[in-house]
Design a protein around this motif. Structure first.
Motif, PDB file in Angstrom:
ATOM      1  N   PHE A  57       6.651  51.812  18.164  1.00 15.29           N
ATOM      2  CA  PHE A  57       6.730  50.366  18.341  1.00 15.29           C
ATOM      3  C   PHE A  57       8.162  49.937  18.616  1.00 15.29           C
ATOM      4  CE2 PHE A  57       3.117  51.183  15.496  1.00 15.29           C
ATOM      5  CZ  PHE A  57       2.095  50.552  16.202  1.00 15.29           C
ATOM      6  N   GLN A  58       8.298  48.687  19.010  1.00 17.26           N
ATOM      7  CA  GLN A  58       9.624  48.127  19.295  1.00 17.26           C
ATOM      8  C   GLN A  58      10.501  48.164  18.044  1.00 17.26           C
ATOM      9  OE1 GLN A  58       9.504  44.219  21.000  1.00 17.26           O
ATOM     10  NE2 GLN A  58      11.705  43.894  20.830  1.00 17.26           N
ATOM     11  N   GLU A  59       9.867  47.970  16.867  1.00 14.94           N
ATOM     12  CA  GLU A  59      10.621  47.979  15.612  1.00 14.94           C
ATOM     13  C   GLU A  59      11.327  49.313  15.400  1.00 14.94           C
ATOM     14  OE1 GLU A  59       7.345  44.974  15.104  1.00 14.94           O
ATOM     15  OE2 GLU A  59       7.503  47.006  15.910  1.00 14.94           O
ATOM     16  N   GLN A  61      12.546  51.244  17.693  1.00 17.68           N
ATOM     17  CA  GLN A  61      13.695  51.316  18.593  1.00 17.68           C
ATOM     18  C   GLN A  61      14.839  50.445  18.087  1.00 17.68           C
ATOM     19  OE1 GLN A  61      12.283  50.261  22.485  1.00 17.68           O
ATOM     20  NE2 GLN A  61      10.809  51.942  22.586  1.00 17.68           N
ATOM     21  N   GLU A  62      14.497  49.257  17.587  1.00 26.37           N
ATOM     22  CA  GLU A  62      15.533  48.314  17.152  1.00 26.37           C
ATOM     23  C   GLU A  62      15.852  48.432  15.672  1.00 26.37           C
ATOM     24  OE1 GLU A  62      14.152  44.474  18.271  1.00 26.37           O
ATOM     25  OE2 GLU A  62      14.246  44.886  20.440  1.00 26.37           O
TER      26      GLU A  62
END
Length: 240
Positions: A57-59, A61-62
């Protein structure tokens, strides 16, 4: 609300201490607040956050997650309480009103339930029970205890919020158990209408009533009338 300490320092040093170090992640409530927390500690307790921060998920990556504020579940207060429990296995709300105190505890239970964090449920239930015991409805006489003494600090919104927890959750059970005395002693107890309107609460209350009736001693001293046949029968323990 605290957990029994480890029997020795070794289990803490081996199992828990490494979770307080290493990479960190950020958790934000949109337009409200932001917190930095140990990634290992958070993921060790929550499979939901594990999927977020260690998945695709994007979480991940960030290394940041944005939460939507949700009434009765996600708030600055409940999130901070959860972090305190994750690190210290202890929660203390700076709330004086016992009713608001119970509502905050239920909110914390729902937040933990949402992110599948276990181990905290029984502590919160005991926490609520202690507040109920410490704040009974005032009695007009020393010898007469009000039938609704255990629900004095509860509001219908607490009952409704509680049944949104998963089935057999300890907090659901303690909320239902608080209503047993009033249910058995008065035909117009505080949450008779709530039990009819919300079947989940009705089922929880029925279960706790059955457990309470099992404590009758001796069981054969009490009879009830069968609503179908009109015949009177002895009330037995469910274990009979």
């Amino acid at each position: 609300m605290s957990e029994t300490p480890e029997k020795s320092a070794q289990p803490f040093a081996i199992a828990r201490l490494p979770l307080y170090h290493g990479p960190v992640v950020k958790i934000r409530i949109k337009n409200s607040c932001e917190y930095t927390i140990s990634k290992a500690l958070l993921c060790a307790e929550s499979p939901v956050f594990t999927a977020m921060f260690r998945g695709h998920f994007q979480e991940a990556q960030e290394q940041t997650v944005d939460l939507e504020e949700m009434e009765g579940v996600v708030s600055k207060q409940s999130l901070e309480a959860l972090f305190q429990w994750l690190y210290l296995r202890f929660v203390k709300f700076d709330i004086e009103d016992p009713g608001e105190h119970i509502s905050a505890a239920i909110e914390l239970a729902r937040l933990a339930d949402k992110y599948e964090i276990t181990g905290i449920e029984s502590q919160i239930a005991q926490y609520i029970k202690e507040i109920i015991i410490a704040n009974p409805k005032p009695s007009k006489t020393k010898s007469l205890v009000p039938y609704n003494s255990n629900t004095h600090c509860l509001g219908s919104e607490d009952i409704i919020s509680g049944i949104l927890l998963h089935d057999k959750h300890p907090v659901r059970r303690v909320l239902a158990a608080a209503s047993v005395k009033g249910f058995l002693q008065s035909a117009s107890h505080d949450y008779a209408a709530t039990a009819q309107e919300y079947p989940e609460f009705g089922a929880d209350l029925l279960h706790e009533v059955r457990l309470a009736l099992n404590t009758l001693n001796p069981h054969r001293s009490v009879k009830f009338q069968d609503p179908i046949t009109g015949t009177r029968w002895y009330l037995y323990s469910v274990s009979r």
